[in-house]
Design an enzyme around this catalytic site. Structure first.
Site, short mmCIF file in Angstrom:
data_model
loop_
_atom_site.label_atom_id
_atom_site.label_comp_id
_atom_site.label_asym_id
_atom_site.label_seq_id
_atom_site.Cartn_x
_atom_site.Cartn_y
_atom_site.Cartn_z
N HIS A 1 -4.98 -19.39 -17.93
CA HIS A 1 -4.83 -18.70 -16.81
C HIS A 1 -4.58 -17.06 -17.06
O HIS A 1 -4.19 -16.78 -18.10
CB HIS A 1 -3.33 -19.25 -16.10
CG HIS A 1 -2.82 -18.70 -14.89
ND1 HIS A 1 -2.56 -17.41 -14.45
CD2 HIS A 1 -2.75 -19.69 -13.48
CE1 HIS A 1 -2.27 -17.38 -13.10
NE2 HIS A 1 -2.43 -18.78 -12.76
N GLU B 1 -7.91 -25.09 -15.30
CA GLU B 1 -7.30 -23.81 -14.79
C GLU B 1 -8.27 -22.59 -14.84
O GLU B 1 -8.82 -22.39 -16.00
CB GLU B 1 -6.08 -23.55 -15.43
CG GLU B 1 -5.46 -21.99 -14.85
CD GLU B 1 -5.11 -22.13 -13.28
OE1 GLU B 1 -5.46 -21.06 -12.96
OE2 GLU B 1 -4.64 -22.93 -12.85
N THR C 1 -4.98 -22.01 -6.29
CA THR C 1 -4.99 -23.50 -7.04
C THR C 1 -4.26 -24.18 -6.05
O THR C 1 -4.73 -25.30 -5.71
CB THR C 1 -3.78 -23.39 -7.96
OG1 THR C 1 -4.45 -22.55 -9.37
CG2 THR C 1 -3.71 -24.75 -8.68
N ASP D 1 -10.58 -24.77 -10.57
CA ASP D 1 -10.14 -24.64 -9.24
C ASP D 1 -10.26 -23.18 -8.60
O ASP D 1 -10.56 -23.35 -7.36
CB ASP D 1 -8.13 -24.63 -9.23
CG ASP D 1 -7.97 -23.57 -10.36
OD1 ASP D 1 -8.65 -23.12 -11.24
OD2 ASP D 1 -6.81 -23.24 -10.26
N HIS D 2 -10.56 -22.22 -9.37
CA HIS D 2 -11.14 -21.01 -8.85
C HIS D 2 -11.63 -19.98 -9.76
O HIS D 2 -11.46 -20.49 -11.07
CB HIS D 2 -9.91 -20.24 -7.86
CG HIS D 2 -8.62 -20.16 -8.86
ND1 HIS D 2 -8.46 -19.34 -9.97
CD2 HIS D 2 -7.55 -20.75 -8.67
CE1 HIS D 2 -7.32 -19.26 -10.32
NE2 HIS D 2 -6.59 -20.13 -9.82
#
Length: 702
Positions: free
Chosen positions: A426, A260, A309, A486-487
């Protein structure tokens, strides 16, 4: 017997209107606090929750105020009253079974939902459910028995208009507060829970109806002929597999580990504490990155849009981009036809598929989208022991998440295709306050950046723990383990505050630097392989599926995929971003600005040749995005048959009582069962999973 006297205000249309509105508001608040689990995080969210039923309730009931005839006006009010009560109660019952809210598509397929409930439907009702209807029944009886007298006088038009206008203005105020608490609430459509929590059930239903209509209109206008252009593009864009890597992971389990918000710069990064001592942030992931058994990519970019995501998942599963606005998962994930990795591996090679995620199943509409992708199993928060001590707003923390997942993973029939979605790293990267605290916090002016390294370190140790379990349980050697970011973790608006930690300065930080921050890890770890290493090929998340399938020995020639195998000698090395920008080994184009990728130099006065080359690449990037959007928006894969796949039927999947389903399969297969539980003489491997806190590891020196 004493005569019951009704308050005089109930004998006026406005009086009854206000009374009914209050009753509906109370029922909504009751449902919010008793039946819906909306995860209220602070006093501000409680306030929004408290007011969100008001605007839509007043607006809808005000329709009755415009009706001048007495009986028609009261009948209209009671019908609206009944429908709002029915909508609320239906969602309450539905939520008890599915932990989700009723969408318009669900309403249209109500028969399938009802049949899916079967005998369990009666068990969904509670004794206190009478409270959702008691008020309506009492008001109806009082009207019929004339205890509440119908007012002959119509409400003045200007009063009715004023109430409607005030309701609309109140909704705008509500929406403004909601956007303050959750930016891009409607644009990104994170979760139906969020929309209900911030705007209310009525507003959610209307909004869902509008988006459903818009999606269906585009879908209805599409035809088989539209598929031809996409097919031709994919045929020309196809990159043949590299013979050196094709099939080297054939028959192995696939384990995706979702890192994440993990950016590439974290690899090998050392954070200095206040005393100047350096601390390696991700020592275990670093070791995987440099392992000869890992094929690592250092020019791999995230390509997500507003779906974040879920966009990453869309690309990894389908080799299709997310939408240009909003999330594909939430907008069409529960409607479209897909030819995704679970279905391909399931039908081509007999794979079982499963997702593990310690958050609500309806976040990003995963509980519906996964069925359309062909996932056999989805273990969401309902399958985990989630409490205040081991979780935060985005779900179960990574260490208990991986540990608790073992009890389900061990029962999957092999070979399997699985995905673990970790969440601890996150935003807002809050500091741990328990035994997990201790890793140094950065000292920039931005608290979000400061906590980012500690949560990444926590994730690193959690990943190490699951690797240790895979080895101890016997799954490791027969698996290919893919780790991906993911990002971004640090947003573009915060990058300048990060600059000094990366050896740069705020004053010289520019758009090109921002584009380099879109690099995320992509590592394919194959135990037993020794030809791995760091690959410098330029690629992105859109390329992940053809890359994986070719490693598994499955040629992607006949599949509609927008990406290219990163090992292929025919790979174009062009990375399109969702906003139309791109990066390639030679040029990076951001808006109308052209940069030299190798140096980051802005080409202020490009030559005619440089312009032609750069714009030709931009045209190719835009065409790739366009072909993907046509495929998705028109749901064109419903017309495509050349792959030979049987279309996925989402009704074939049931994400209830999944452990019992898996155990039944083991029982039916007997000695032919291939789960690790069966291979271990029907003995659990859960006790082989070892986890400790940061402080425990610190004490033991591990």
């Amino acid at each position: 017997m004493k005569k019951i006297h009704m308050p005089k205000f109930l004998n006026t249309r406005l009086g009854l209107f206000g009374f009914v509105a209050v009753l509906i508001w109370l029922k909504n608040i009751f449902a919010y606090t008793v039946d819906f689990h909306l995860r209220i995080e602070n006093a501000f969210e409680y306030f929004i929750l408290f007011i969100n039923p008001i605007a839509s309730t007043f607006f809808l009931l005000s329709i009755a105020l415009f009706v001048r005839r007495k009986k028609a006006s009261y009948s209209t009010m009671m019908i609206i009253y009944f429908l709002m009560s029915l909508l609320l109660f239906s969602n309450v019952v539905y939520y008890r079974e599915f932990t989700d809210f009723i969408t318009v598509n669900t309403m249209l397929g109500a028969g399938k939902v009802a049949s899916g409930l079967g005998e369990s439907a009666l068990r969904l009702f509670r004794p206190y459910d009478v409270l959702y209807w008691l008020d309506f029944i009492i008001v109806g009886i009082l009207l019929l028995t004339k205890k509440i007298k119908m007012d002959e006088r119509p409400v003045r038009a200007r009063v009715a208009v004023s109430i409607s206008m005030l309701s609309a203005l109140f909704f705008v105020a509500n929406l403004t507060l909601a956007e303050t608490a959750r930016p891009q609430l409607l644009g990104r459509q994170f979760s139906r829970d969020y929309i209900v929590k911030f705007l209310g059930l009525n507003a959610f239903t209307v909004y869902d109806g509008v988006t459903t209509y818009q999606t269906n209109q585009v879908r209805a206008e599409a035809s088989e002929n539209d598929m031809d252009a996409v097919s031709d593009y994919v045929k020309d864009h196809y990159a043949a597999p590299n013979p050196d890597t094709f099939g080297i992971a054939k028959g192995k389990n696939v384990i995706y580990i979702h890192l994440e918000s993990f950016q590439q710069f974290l690899i090998d990064y050392k954070l200095k504490d206040e005393k100047g001592v350096e601390h390696v942030v991700t020592p275990f992931i670093n070791s995987l990155y440099h392992s000869n058994s890992t094929y690592s990519f250092d020019n791999f970019f995230h390509q997500v849009g507003q779906g974040k995501t879920s966009d990453a998942e869309t690309m990894f599963e389908n080799s299709l981009f997310g939408l240009d606005q909003g999330s594909l998962f939430t907008q069409v994930g529960g409607k479209n036809t897909f030819e995704a990795a679970p279905a391909i591996l399931g039908q081509e090679a007999g794979y079982t598929s499963a997702v593990f995620h310690g958050n609500a199943g309806n976040f990003w509409n995963r509980n519906e989208t996964y069925k359309h992708l062909g996932y056999n199993y989805f273990f969401d928060a309902n399958y985990y022991d989630v409490n205040e001590d081991n979780s935060f707003q985005y779900g179960l923390h990574d260490k208990p998440f991986f540990q608790q997942s073992a009890q389900y993973l061990e029962h999957l029939q092999q070979p399997f295709y699985s995905k673990f979605i970790a969440v601890s790293n996150h935003y807002p990267y809050s500091q741990f306050t328990n035994d997990e605290a201790g890793f140094p916090i950065a000292t920039t002016s931005d608290e979000t950046i400061n906590g980012y390294f500690a949560t990444a370190n926590y994730l690193d140790k959690a990943v190490e723990e699951i690797f240790n379990y895979l080895k101890a349980s016997g799954l490791y050697e027969n698996s290919v383990i893919v780790l991906y970011g993911d990002h971004y973790g640090v947003s573009t608006s915060r990058n300048q505050n990060l600059a000094e930690l990366l050896g740069k300065t705020k004053s010289t930080w520019n758009d090109f630097d921002n584009s380099t921050m879109q690099r995320v890890p992509y590592m394919i770890h194959i135990p037993g392989q020794s030809n791995g290493g760091i690959n410098h090929t330029y690629g992105g998340q859109i390329d992940a599926l053809p890359t994986l399938l070719h490693l598994m020995g499955i040629d992607t020639k006949n599949y509609i995929q927008m990406g290219q195998d990163l090992f292929s000698k025919e790979n174009a090395q062009l990375v399109a971003f969702r906003n139309g920008n791109y990066v390639s080994p030679k040029y990076t184009m951001l808006g109308s600005s052209i940069y030299e990728t190798a140096t980051g130099r802005l080409i202020e006065e490009p030559t005619e040749q440089e312009k032609q080359e750069a714009h030709a690449l931009k045209d190719k990037a835009n065409l790739q995005l366009e072909m993907s959007d046509q495929t998705t928006n028109g749901d064109l894969l419903r017309f495509y048959t050349n792959s030979g796949l049987t279309p996925v039927n989402p009704d074939d999947y049931n994400y209830k009582d999944q452990l019992k389903q898996l155990e039944k399969i083991e029982e039916d297969k007997g000695e032919k069962s291939t789960s690790i539980y069966s291979k271990n003489n029907n003995t659990s491997t859960v006790d082989k999973y070892h986890t400790e806190s940061y402080q425990d590891y610190l004490k033991s020196g591990k």
